[in-house]
Design a protein around this motif. Structure first.
Motif, PDB file in Angstrom:
ATOM      1  N   ALA A 289       0.802  -1.068  -0.162  1.00  0.00           N
ATOM      2  CA  ALA A 289       0.000   0.000  -0.203  1.00  0.00           C
ATOM      3  C   ALA A 289       0.933   0.651  -0.378  1.00  0.00           C
ATOM      4  O   ALA A 289       0.435   2.073  -0.757  1.00  0.00           O
ATOM      5  CB  ALA A 289      -0.913  -0.235   1.069  1.00  0.00           C
ATOM      6  N   ALA A 290       1.903   0.739   0.592  1.00  0.00           N
ATOM      7  CA  ALA A 290       3.231   2.656   0.816  1.00  0.00           C
ATOM      8  C   ALA A 290       3.643   2.709  -0.118  1.00  0.00           C
ATOM      9  O   ALA A 290       4.520   3.647  -1.085  1.00  0.00           O
ATOM     10  CB  ALA A 290       3.789   2.037   1.510  1.00  0.00           C
ATOM     11  N   GLN A 291       3.504   1.921  -1.613  1.00  0.00           N
ATOM     12  CA  GLN A 291       4.816   2.037  -2.564  1.00  0.00           C
ATOM     13  C   GLN A 291       3.776   2.452  -4.163  1.00  0.00           C
ATOM     14  O   GLN A 291       2.385   2.752  -3.986  1.00  0.00           O
ATOM     15  CB  GLN A 291       5.072   0.285  -3.205  1.00  0.00           C
ATOM     16  N   PHE A 294       5.123  -0.181 -10.292  1.00  0.00           N
ATOM     17  CA  PHE A 294       3.721  -0.912  -9.953  1.00  0.00           C
ATOM     18  C   PHE A 294       4.651  -1.795 -10.294  1.00  0.00           C
ATOM     19  O   PHE A 294       4.156  -3.219  -8.892  1.00  0.00           O
ATOM     20  CB  PHE A 294       4.516  -0.642 -12.194  1.00  0.00           C
ATOM     21  N   ARG A 295       5.796  -2.853  -9.858  1.00  0.00           N
ATOM     22  CA  ARG A 295       5.878  -4.109 -10.058  1.00  0.00           C
ATOM     23  C   ARG A 295       7.088  -3.781  -8.582  1.00  0.00           C
ATOM     24  O   ARG A 295       6.805  -5.160  -7.301  1.00  0.00           O
ATOM     25  CB  ARG A 295       7.869  -4.186 -10.751  1.00  0.00           C
ATOM     26  N   ARG A 296       6.920  -2.840  -7.939  1.00  0.00           N
ATOM     27  CA  ARG A 296       7.425  -2.710  -6.354  1.00  0.00           C
ATOM     28  C   ARG A 296       5.963  -3.337  -5.537  1.00  0.00           C
ATOM     29  O   ARG A 296       6.369  -3.673  -4.413  1.00  0.00           O
ATOM     30  CB  ARG A 296       8.255  -1.557  -5.528  1.00  0.00           C
ATOM     31  N   ILE A 297       4.706  -2.987  -5.986  1.00  0.00           N
ATOM     32  CA  ILE A 297       3.776  -3.591  -5.330  1.00  0.00           C
ATOM     33  C   ILE A 297       3.510  -4.484  -5.873  1.00  0.00           C
ATOM     34  O   ILE A 297       3.042  -5.113  -4.314  1.00  0.00           O
ATOM     35  CB  ILE A 297       2.729  -2.238  -6.365  1.00  0.00           C
ATOM     36  N   LEU A 298       3.827  -5.160  -6.832  1.00  0.00           N
ATOM     37  CA  LEU A 298       3.397  -6.597  -7.131  1.00  0.00           C
ATOM     38  C   LEU A 298       4.204  -7.056  -6.268  1.00  0.00           C
ATOM     39  O   LEU A 298       4.158  -7.969  -5.444  1.00  0.00           O
ATOM     40  CB  LEU A 298       4.162  -7.021  -8.884  1.00  0.00           C
ATOM     41  N   ILE A 303       4.550 -11.225  -1.168  1.00  0.00           N
ATOM     42  CA  ILE A 303       4.912 -11.351   0.432  1.00  0.00           C
ATOM     43  C   ILE A 303       3.796 -11.855   0.956  1.00  0.00           C
ATOM     44  O   ILE A 303       3.722 -12.690   1.739  1.00  0.00           O
ATOM     45  CB  ILE A 303       5.880 -10.385   0.905  1.00  0.00           C
ATOM     46  N   SER A 304       2.779 -10.859   0.546  1.00  0.00           N
ATOM     47  CA  SER A 304       1.456 -10.743   1.404  1.00  0.00           C
ATOM     48  C   SER A 304       0.561 -12.787   1.106  1.00  0.00           C
ATOM     49  O   SER A 304      -0.022 -13.110   1.608  1.00  0.00           O
ATOM     50  CB  SER A 304       0.199 -10.570   1.509  1.00  0.00           C
ATOM     51  N   GLY A 413      -7.390  -9.631   1.629  1.00  0.00           N
ATOM     52  CA  GLY A 413      -8.117  -9.427   0.673  1.00  0.00           C
ATOM     53  C   GLY A 413      -8.444  -7.962   0.529  1.00  0.00           C
ATOM     54  O   GLY A 413      -8.153  -7.083  -1.059  1.00  0.00           O
ATOM     55  N   LEU A 414      -9.014  -7.090   1.166  1.00  0.00           N
ATOM     56  CA  LEU A 414      -9.566  -6.214   1.124  1.00  0.00           C
ATOM     57  C   LEU A 414      -8.405  -5.025   0.209  1.00  0.00           C
ATOM     58  O   LEU A 414      -8.556  -4.404  -0.799  1.00  0.00           O
ATOM     59  CB  LEU A 414      -9.835  -5.442   2.433  1.00  0.00           C
ATOM     60  N   LEU A 415      -7.517  -5.089   1.012  1.00  0.00           N
ATOM     61  CA  LEU A 415      -6.843  -4.268   1.250  1.00  0.00           C
ATOM     62  C   LEU A 415      -5.456  -5.020  -0.443  1.00  0.00           C
ATOM     63  O   LEU A 415      -4.875  -3.694  -0.325  1.00  0.00           O
ATOM     64  CB  LEU A 415      -5.442  -4.923   2.029  1.00  0.00           C
ATOM     65  N   THR A 416      -5.978  -5.625  -0.658  1.00  0.00           N
ATOM     66  CA  THR A 416      -5.181  -6.409  -2.002  1.00  0.00           C
ATOM     67  C   THR A 416      -6.303  -5.602  -2.724  1.00  0.00           C
ATOM     68  O   THR A 416      -5.684  -5.146  -4.199  1.00  0.00           O
ATOM     69  CB  THR A 416      -5.323  -7.766  -2.081  1.00  0.00           C
ATOM     70  N   LEU A 417      -7.586  -5.775  -2.446  1.00  0.00           N
ATOM     71  CA  LEU A 417      -7.989  -4.901  -3.786  1.00  0.00           C
ATOM     72  C   LEU A 417      -7.557  -3.795  -4.037  1.00  0.00           C
ATOM     73  O   LEU A 417      -7.506  -2.507  -4.782  1.00  0.00           O
ATOM     74  CB  LEU A 417      -9.553  -5.306  -3.305  1.00  0.00           C
ATOM     75  N   TYR A 418      -7.373  -2.696  -2.876  1.00  0.00           N
ATOM     76  CA  TYR A 418      -7.159  -1.388  -2.834  1.00  0.00           C
ATOM     77  C   TYR A 418      -5.948  -1.385  -3.673  1.00  0.00           C
ATOM     78  O   TYR A 418      -5.824  -0.154  -4.389  1.00  0.00           O
ATOM     79  CB  TYR A 418      -6.455  -1.433  -1.264  1.00  0.00           C
TER      80      TYR A 418
END
Lengths: 494, 120
Positions: A289-291, A294-298, A303-304, A413-418
């Motif tokens: 969420a802090a990134q 593109f690829r760093r978010i992924l 990890i999650s 899961g919800l935060l992933t959607l975010y």
């Protein structure tokens, strides 16, 4: 021989590609041909294991448990098969992305060596041999990280190498202690010899060392820092390959050792895995969420998601393990696809920094749709594959009345959607900060083919989930009652 | 004998960890090498140590005579030494390359891949 081809093909190809280093075209197309050959070999193995159950072969004719055994149960065979799928997708993508320089520096040979290491790790039945395959995989990945020769990748590689080597030595010490306790390295034999000795100090110490080692390879909390430091630095082809396979070999090794060799009912082992996996889910998704890259978010999302898979193992019910295995397969396909899409977006917009790019929905609606499939699947939206994967894990934790864990899994899961909607808004929806003319060219076919192919697989797994759940159930049963596996290894003695 | 080797392995781990925590890349790699030697000693000690003959099999015989040393830990250590040597070579080359690229061997200062974001 059917057990040998999946790593022999890449090993031979790797050697050939070193020799043919100056012929760029031979290497590029040879890469695709080798990947297709691997896929065929792995399909043959999968068909054989599906029809006959676990198969084993004693290398060099030395009987188990003295020689090295290669063995494939359904989980191994399916992992090898999916490695073949990823290999083909990445090889096709590489036709477009890998330039002459990277190819000269050995990209194609290293990819093949990496595939050999991965397949070998899935197929070996000997824990020291597992270490050797891990090393082959690791040294090839070291090379792949630095072949593009940028300063950024040198920096990423320092962290990747430095932290992974610690895990390697922990693995080695754990194997040494295990050998000291049991006098054997054959995993099926270990399983039998450790019966009733699971609480001995030396056994527990070796269990914790191996958990640390595999946990670090799988990027679990708190030993995940090498992953976000390095996964965004090499070429997209390389990061897609890494994201699909490397951490998953760690998860596979955790599943294999902590069902076959060690007993998950020991509270220390179980508790560490369980809370480690919960922390992994949360930390990964918050990091993402802090990134703004593109690829760093992924990378953080890998990890999650690893947390979900290990959670399935740590819950230790058949339903949870089934969920973990299903998750493993869904995740490999979805994650590789997302990295490939990140590369396609960079190709069109020129950057991976979210604030600097945008406007892709207007420019290529097709790519936008292709992004939504894996992105929504990752977040767990029905009817895509990720929904079933999350559903299986969450319902398994509800069955055990672990309300808190189920709640965390749903919240993650919800935060992933975010995060996914952040990528959607920044990359696809908002206009490009430099205006529409900043987006140039169209997507090359070689990039589009693997993205479409993996997208179709994600939808297929989602729509025909029953079929895949049944297969995962057979795999989970083979793992939880490993008689067939042990018989295949040790019974081959006579 | 095992006790001495075990204590020695512990000392090596302590020394390796000390070097790795110093924040300098070259020392970090030296620490890793010491750590790998500690792992080798662990295998050696765990595999039982005794005064025994080398595990050589007489020509034509199926098994060595009684009283030979266990060859398996030695084989494992040999494999691990070879792999460790290769990894060490790569790590040193990489450290040189990283120093060349970033002009520093202080690990805290190596932040090209993960730049600090300016928060205003």
């Amino acid at each position: 021989m059917i057990l040998v081809w999946p790593f022999l093909i890449p090993l031979i190809s790797a050697a050939l590609m070193v020799l043919l280093r100056s012929r760029e075209n031979v290497q590029r197309w040879g890469s695709v041909a080798a990947a297709v050959a691997l896929l065929i070999a792995s399909l043959a193995l999968l068909v054989r294991v599906l029809s006959e159950g676990p198969v084993a072969v004693q290398v060099g004719g030395w009987p188990a448990p003295f020689g090295i055994t290669l063995v494939a149960d359904l989980l191994s065979a399916a992992m090898v098969f999916i490695t073949g799928i990823v290999a083909v997708a990445v090889a096709i993508y590489g036709l477009e992305e890998i330039d002459r320089r990277e190819s000269w520096h050995g990209h194609h040979a290293l990819v093949q060596a990496l595939l050999a290491g991965v397949c070998g790790a899935f197929l070996t039945g000997d824990i020291f041999n597992l270490y050797v395959w891990f090393e082959i995989m690791l040294i090839a990945s070291f090379g792949l990280l630095v072949v593009n020769g940028t300063r950024k990748s040198a920096d990423g590689a320092v962290k990747y190498v430095g932290l992974n080597l610690i895990a390697t030595f922990a693995f080695l010490s754990g194997v040494g202690l295990l050998y000291g306790v049991t006098g054997t390295l054959n995993m099926a034999d270990l399983s039998q010899r450790l019966e009733g000795r699971q609480e001995e100090v030396a056994v527990l110490v070796s269990a914790m060392l191996l958990m640390f080692a595999f946990g670090a390879k799988a990027a679990m909390f708190p030993v995940f820092n090498w992953l976000p430091a390095s996964y965004h630095t090499p070429s997209v082809t390389t990061s897609a390959l890494f994201s699909a396979l490397l951490t998953k070999v760690g998860v596979y090794a955790l599943i294999r050792t902590f069902t076959l060799i060690y007993d998950l009912d020991v509270p220390l082992v179980r508790g560490t895995l369980l809370w480690g996996s919960v922390a992994t889910m949360v930390v990964g998704v918050l990091g993402a969420a802090a990134q703004n890259h593109f690829r760093r978010i992924l990378g953080f999302h890998i990890i999650s998601q690893i947390g979900y898979m290990v959670l399935g193992l740590a819950l230790a019910t058949p339903a949870a393990l089934l969920g973990a295995i299903f998750y493993l397969f869904h995740h490999i396909i979805v994650k590789a696809n997302l990295f490939l899409i990140a590369g396609a977006a960079r190709k069109l917009t020129g950057s991976e920094d979210l604030p600097k790019i945008g406007g892709l929905y207007a420019a290529t609606p097709l790519l936008a749709v292709l992004f939504l499939i894996p992105a929504l699947s990752l977040a767990g939206i029905p009817p895509l594959s990720g929904f079933w994967a999350k559903f299986l894990i969450v319902s398994a934790s509800l069955d055990m009345q672990s309300w808190f864990i189920a709640f965390v899994a749903l919240a993650v899961g919800l935060l992933t959607l975010y995060s996914m909607s952040k990528i959607w808004l920044e990359v696809f929806w908002k206009p490009h900060p430099d205006g529409d003319q900043a987006i140039e060219g169209t997507l090359p076919v070689a990039m589009l083919v693997p993205i479409v192919g993996l997208g179709i697989m994600t939808v297929t797994i989602g729509l025909a989930a029953g079929l895949f759940v049944d297969a995962a159930m057979v795999a989970a049963e083979q793992i939880l009652s490993p008689h067939a596996y042990i018989d295949a290894v040790l019974g081959a003695r006579q | 004998m095992e006790t001495i080797v075990a204590v020695l392995a512990g000392l090596l781990v302590a020394g390796g960890a000390y070097l790795m925590l110093s924040g300098n890349l070259v020392r970090y790699i030296l620490g890793l090498t010491i750590l790998s030697n500690a792992a080798n000693l662990v295998i050696f000690a765990a595999g039982r140590m005794a005064k025994a003959a080398p595990a050589l099999t007489a020509y034509g015989a199926d098994a060595p005579a009684a009283g030979v040393a266990n060859p398996v830990p030695q084989a494992l250590i040999l494999t691990a030494i070879v792999i460790g040597f290769g990894l060490f070579c790569f790590a040193l080359t990489l450290a040189y390359r990283a120093f060349y690229a970033m002009g520093t061997a202080r690990m805290d200062a190596m932040r090209i891949a993960e730049p600090r974001e300016d928060r205003g």
